[in-house]
Design an enzyme around this catalytic site. Structure first.
Site, PDB file in Angstrom:
ATOM      1  N   THR A   1      -9.150   1.321 -12.400  1.00  0.00           N
ATOM      2  CA  THR A   1      -9.762   2.602 -12.770  1.00  0.00           C
ATOM      3  C   THR A   1     -10.912   2.430 -13.760  1.00  0.00           C
ATOM      4  O   THR A   1     -11.969   3.061 -13.610  1.00  0.00           O
ATOM      5  CB  THR A   1      -8.683   3.540 -13.368  1.00  0.00           C
ATOM      6  OG1 THR A   1      -7.638   3.677 -12.408  1.00  0.00           O
ATOM      7  CG2 THR A   1      -9.241   4.905 -13.686  1.00  0.00           C
TER       8      THR A   1
ATOM      9  N   CYS B   1       0.844  -1.202   0.000  1.00  0.00           N
ATOM     10  CA  CYS B   1       0.000   0.000   0.000  1.00  0.00           C
ATOM     11  C   CYS B   1       0.882   1.256   0.000  1.00  0.00           C
ATOM     12  O   CYS B   1       1.751   1.398   0.854  1.00  0.00           O
ATOM     13  CB  CYS B   1      -0.928   0.011   1.221  1.00  0.00           C
ATOM     14  SG  CYS B   1      -1.846   1.564   1.342  1.00  0.00           S
TER      15      CYS B   1
HETATM   16  O1  RRO Z   1      -6.198   2.033   0.600  1.00  0.00           O
HETATM   17  C1  RRO Z   1      -5.294   2.573  -0.054  1.00  0.00           C
HETATM   18  O2  RRO Z   1      -4.897   3.730   0.149  1.00  0.00           O
HETATM   19  C2  RRO Z   1      -4.591   1.846  -1.113  1.00  0.00           C
HETATM   20  C3  RRO Z   1      -4.115   0.562  -0.965  1.00  0.00           C
HETATM   21 BR1  RRO Z   1      -4.415  -0.483   0.565  1.00  0.00          BR
HETATM   22  C4  RRO Z   1      -3.359  -0.029  -2.003  1.00  0.00           C
HETATM   23  O3  RRO Z   1      -2.880  -1.164  -1.938  1.00  0.00           O
HETATM   24  N1  RRO Z   1      -3.136   0.725  -3.113  1.00  0.00           N
HETATM   25  C5  RRO Z   1      -3.614   1.972  -3.249  1.00  0.00           C
HETATM   26  O4  RRO Z   1      -3.382   2.616  -4.283  1.00  0.00           O
HETATM   27  N2  RRO Z   1      -4.345   2.523  -2.248  1.00  0.00           N
END
Ligand code: RRO
Length: 285
Positions: free
Chosen positions: A261, A118
């Protein structure tokens, strides 16, 4: 071949998951979950203008228990429709992840995508530090219930040495049967009318043509680094808008596909369009 949503896209609420259950995706992926529910970061935390897709969601999710409850209640429907349930897991510690995986196996979950990439948490994503990543994976996967199949959601690796190291490590982890290339690119910044579009200013960039090129490069390199007999599938995630993008992913070595997206923008008809394109190709002279 799995064709499904990317973790995080239209898969946070039970309503979202029910829509995916009714869609033509052949798997249903949950939002990456943690031990306890999280509200995530402040709004605005998502922006898409057709060129840039950027988020600073911050791991907003209902908590793993809620996703397991949804799975238990929908198990029969999933089976009827021939769909695989994939629990995306992003525990904040080794013990959180171990706990969630064990609880998932107890209720019959067969497939998990472990997300240690993340981009929107403080500090470096665990998977970008390949030494720390190895330590976490060994600790989490040690003593795991044998029934669980694990996919790893990877970050974008800009150092080719990291790709070789991670691919070699993955081959030694028997539970791991796929790698997903890739999570969104960390630390992006988009302005609109002179103001950052995100409350948190920086966020992960996904979607679009540039991301597709980056992801195809990761798919290509991981396919080669893993080799033909590894038993580890490479999953393309990022920049898929339609069937032609899936075809390009196949050329680079991907065998499964996740839509992010384009699913948010166009809804689940994107799955229908991709299947139609692939079927058309299959029967075209
Ligand atoms: O929740 C998020 O901010 C997030 C996650 Br867990 C992820 O794996 N990838 C992303 O772009 N956002």
């Amino acid at each position: 071949m799995f064709l499904c949503n990317a973790a995080g896209c239209k898969c946070t609420t039970w309503g979202d998951l029910d829509c995916l259950l009714e869609s033509e995706a052949n798997a249903v992926m949950t939002k990456s979950c943690t031990l306890s529910p999280r509200d995530g970061n402040k709004h605005p935390k998502y922006h898409d203008d057709g060129v840039h897709s950027i988020n600073s969601n911050g791991l907003e999710n209902l908590g793993y228990r809620s996703y397991l409850d949804w799975y238990v209640q929908r198990k029969d429907k999933l089976k009827e429709r021939g769909k695989t349930f994939i629990l995306s897991v992003a525990g904040r510690s080794i013990t959180d992840n171990t706990h969630i995986l064990r609880e998932a196996a107890k209720v019959g979950v067969e497939r998990v995508e472990l997300n240690l990439s993340c981009p929107n948490l403080d500090g470096c994503p665990v998977s970008l530090d390949v030494c720390m990543y190895r330590d976490w994976l060994l600790a989490i996967l040690y003593g795991l219930p044998v029934s669980l199949k694990i996919g790893l959601k990877l970050p974008v690796y800009c150092n080719p040495k990291d790709i070789i190291t991670v691919a070699n490590m993955v081959k030694t982890l028997p539970a791991v049967d796929s790698v997903t290339c890739s999570n969104s690119l960390p630390l992006g910044l988009v302005y609109r009318d002179g103001e950052p579009v995100l409350e948190r200013i920086l966020g992960g960039c996904g979607g679009g043509d540039t991301m597709k090129a980056v992801v195809l490069g990761q798919v290509y390199q991981f396919t080669r680094a893993l080799g033909p007999d590894s038993g580890v599938d490479v999953v393309m995630c990022g920049g898929i808008r339609g069937g032609r993008d899936v075809e390009d992913g196949m050329k680079a070595g991907a065998t499964s596909f996740q839509v992010g997206t384009a699913l948010v923008v166009r809804g689940s008809s994107v799955f229908h369009d991709i299947w139609a394109h692939l079927e058309g190709d299959r029967f075209s002279p």
